[in-house]
Design an enzyme around this catalytic site. Structure first.
Site, short mmCIF file in Angstrom:
data_model
loop_
_atom_site.label_atom_id
_atom_site.label_comp_id
_atom_site.label_asym_id
_atom_site.label_seq_id
_atom_site.Cartn_x
_atom_site.Cartn_y
_atom_site.Cartn_z
N LEU A 70 -11.01 -2.93 -2.79
CA LEU A 70 -11.39 -3.54 -1.51
C LEU A 70 -11.71 -5.02 -1.75
CD1 LEU A 70 -12.10 -3.43 1.48
CD2 LEU A 70 -14.41 -2.71 0.82
N ASP A 71 -10.83 -5.90 -1.32
CA ASP A 71 -11.04 -7.34 -1.45
C ASP A 71 -11.22 -7.78 -2.90
OD1 ASP A 71 -10.92 -7.53 1.35
OD2 ASP A 71 -13.04 -7.11 1.54
N THR A 72 -10.52 -7.10 -3.80
CA THR A 72 -10.67 -7.42 -5.22
C THR A 72 -9.41 -8.05 -5.82
OG1 THR A 72 -9.89 -5.23 -5.84
CG2 THR A 72 -12.28 -5.52 -5.60
#
Lengths: 278, 278, 278, 278
Positions: A221-223
């Protein structure tokens, strides 16, 4: 003479630049710009060369392959518009910005279609003569919805999928079909404020600067690897809604900037970090 | 093995990178970083290569000279601290910042002495064990004052002269003795607000952003090649004095950044523009 | 006439500005600047008024108390230098910057002493005639070390404690003795990269912008109210060490800016967010 | 209850805030936000108050007129969309951005029409259902061309005229008809690089930062009061064309930001400087 972009990515060793430029020199190529970088931690060498020349790409690549380490990544790209599908939800600013750039040839890509889980952006997209596909997510499992989206995407065979404020999290299964080919704009200065409601989170934390981040989407997630970021100052007079409004300007600029870098073949990956030859 | 910096500047033609890297390769040099740039307008090629190797500089340079066009500028520099003299007037912030960096080895240079046309900074300078020379300008012609300054400078034979808010204009005759070796910090975002009182000028014009500019000094007034610039937002609440206060932070940062670039041999000139390999 | 700063903080209701300015008007005060803000979420009103006037503070405050809601915070501060103790560890840049500003009267405060858990900054501090106390932490429990520090601080009775790159975490017990009176500079763009090694974390995440945050210290780790933040662009050419070097400039600027805001009584707290009247 | 915006501009004297808030208080108005500023150089007081209340504007204004100095400027504005005409030439980015914002209600104004001296933006404008008037300047004197433009504008009776990259200089006679009502985006960081070709000028000067400036148009060339500015970093790799491309992003953001400030009645003039209550 057409312009070519040579992209090399291999374990570092002595003489790499000499060997690559030797091949180009023997073919009489005229180098327009040349960039190299060695990631000393990773022991990896990266090179991007723009050159002009009337040449046989296969010959060049095979000579480079002979001159470089076996594991070298070698790619010869042409400077042509990329074929993309854009996904969005309800907010028009990023999508609108892309459509305007597209309309006036300023995006270095062709928007093949826009897919949305809401209907409201359809009218905007159609103004620009771009196909719009509304694929409702309500009442569907995530898997079924993604299958429908994938099916629609498959008709266009895009090189890249651009998430222009697409507000649903894509499953690793979906993303895994397009490695390093899905680009998202996240409305925070990552890694601060991942997930939902970043402006609300930023407001509550009382930050004095907010930002936006364009990144490749990976399974987390958003990495994913960050391509571009920018920020804007805020203060106590900004409610969370004011931050969202101010942030929209940053979002659209950062997304457009990241797309230009990717579409001009300026971005390499070294692990989870990007190497960008501007 | 010691680190070397190779600096090449010559008319552009095909195969330059190949030829330079060939010389380094044959000597077994290990390239740490490599930067090239072609100024297509000027038809000029620039290259900076950091490499490690136990080598004979004269041999390398003479081989490069044989391999490159006759008019090529070729320089092999070592990464050692530069010898500098700092000139200042009354304001302590830039000078103080340089002294702190110098004291803790963060300036990549040795401050041989500070020269000022006022006495008031002497106490600060002496705290750091650096010679301070007060050379009064009052009651002297500009020429006589500069002669006295030059005389004092000559005892130190510095590589660079750093104007850390030295508030007198130097004559072309003075500057001409140190071509590309005098670096000034100007308290505006050049070319806006040249000359005296830039913050007062900025206030009166009602700008919303102020800045600072570090540049090489040439014969003109604030017209020399720009090395570094930065800015800070202001608004109507800033008086000219407030702008000056806010601007001081930018000035000291920009000057220190420019000095690092110059002292690390990262700056080329192409006409009146700088090419900076960061 | 002396300058006064009136600070009011109370539940919002109609007519507050009218009532406050009425008191000042009846005393013939000359308002120099006036700022109000209503935090509509919290239902709280904040006001900062700078005014000149030869007046009896007790009378003014008691009249304001009569005019405002019972729970109103009312404070009348004078614009005099704050008394501070600075704590640092090994890095000289923030401390050096404060010492230079202090020396030239640009910090709006008096540095009473510097306390460090290492010896190496002692020489720098002593140049400026400021007492330096080395309180070794090695071989001591955190509690005993903090007790020794507290004891030393108590001799100076400072209004504020400034952590200028003090690299040890203070216990809630320590911090609790100085509510809203300990100010720290953290070397990241909070809330990204809390805790140790933020530049290493930033490098590994591959961010394109790094920053610094000045904040009040509370019982949590890097969770206190943010006073000031700023950022600087980086790219793949920056190692973690390069980021640290580039970040130092931002750290010293942000800390100095935050201290100016606090010492000029421009900062209110609303929950964990700051309201800053610049 | 509707939201009102009260704008006061008068010579500074004691008790102004008290008198204004007294009037509002007696009418039971609920102040949402309040800003004051005294320009001490000019001896002028500025105040902007947003308040809610069901009131008779004429009564309020007449009571304020009685309470304030005779020369006071007093204006009670409603927070309704402004009526604007946009002028442009060939570049679509600023115009496109305004059209998208307009389409989605994010511009706080109604675009009544777009006027251009070229045909090429017509298709874009018509997509959004906005009238487009092509008024050719070729073969006409400046006066005749402006007369034709004025005639077209007069049919719409706009409150503001927005120059969204309108690349012709307007005569003082034209501008004089719309004092403080013509807003321009200039593609440089004014006062640097006035007039034609600012990116070419910036390139030649070798600046490291470029910018854009939104300002009211007055009788001079790029000398009007500045409303908003922003900048972006560039370096030697940017040709003049690259600077222009990078600058376009800044231009559209700065213009949109300035329009929001003006249309929300946040901008006062004090001589040639703007006072902006954000």
């Amino acid at each position: 003479m057409p312009n070519h972009i040579l992209l090399i990515d291999c374990p570092d060793e002595t003489g790499l630049v000499y060997r690559v430029t030797g091949v180009l020199y023997r073919h009489g190529c005229n180098v327009v710009s040349n960039n190299e970088f060695v990631d000393h931690d990773a022991g990896q060498f990266f090179m991007r060369t723009e050159f002009a020349g009337d040449l046989d790409p296969e010959t060049i690549v095979s000579e480079l392959r002979a001159a470089l380490p076996k594991s070298a990544g070698i790619r010869l790209a042409d400077d042509v518009p990329r074929r993309i599908v854009v996904m969005a939800t309800k907010e028009p600013h990023c999508l609108g910005d892309l459509l305007i750039r597209h309309e006036f040839g300023d995006l270095n890509s062709e928007i093949l279609a826009v897919i949305s889980n809401h209907e409201m952006l359809g009218e905007l997209v159609k103004k620009f003569g771009v196909p719009f596909h509304f694929i409702r997510h309500e009442g569907m499992t995530r898997e079924r919805h993604e299958a429908a989206v994938l099916n629609q995407i498959s008709h266009y065979a895009p090189e890249y999928i651009v998430l222009a404020k697409y507000m649903r999290i894509l499953t690793p299964a979906f993303v895994g079909q397009f490695p390093q080919r899905v680009i998202n704009i996240h409305h925070s200065f990552l890694p601060a404020f991942t997930g939902a409601g970043p402006y609300r989170q930023a407001f509550e934390r009382g930050v004095k600067i907010i930002g936006a981040t364009a990144h490749y989407v990976n399974a987390g997630l958003d990495t994913g690897p960050i391509i571009a970021q920018d920020v804007i100052a805020v203060d106590h007079r900004h409610s969370a809604a004011d931050m969202a409004r101010a942030g929209r300007d940053v979002e659209q600029i950062v997304l457009a900037r990241a797309l230009r870098l990717v579409f001009e073949e300026r971005v390499f990956l070294s692990g989870n970090r990007t190497i960008i030859f501007e």
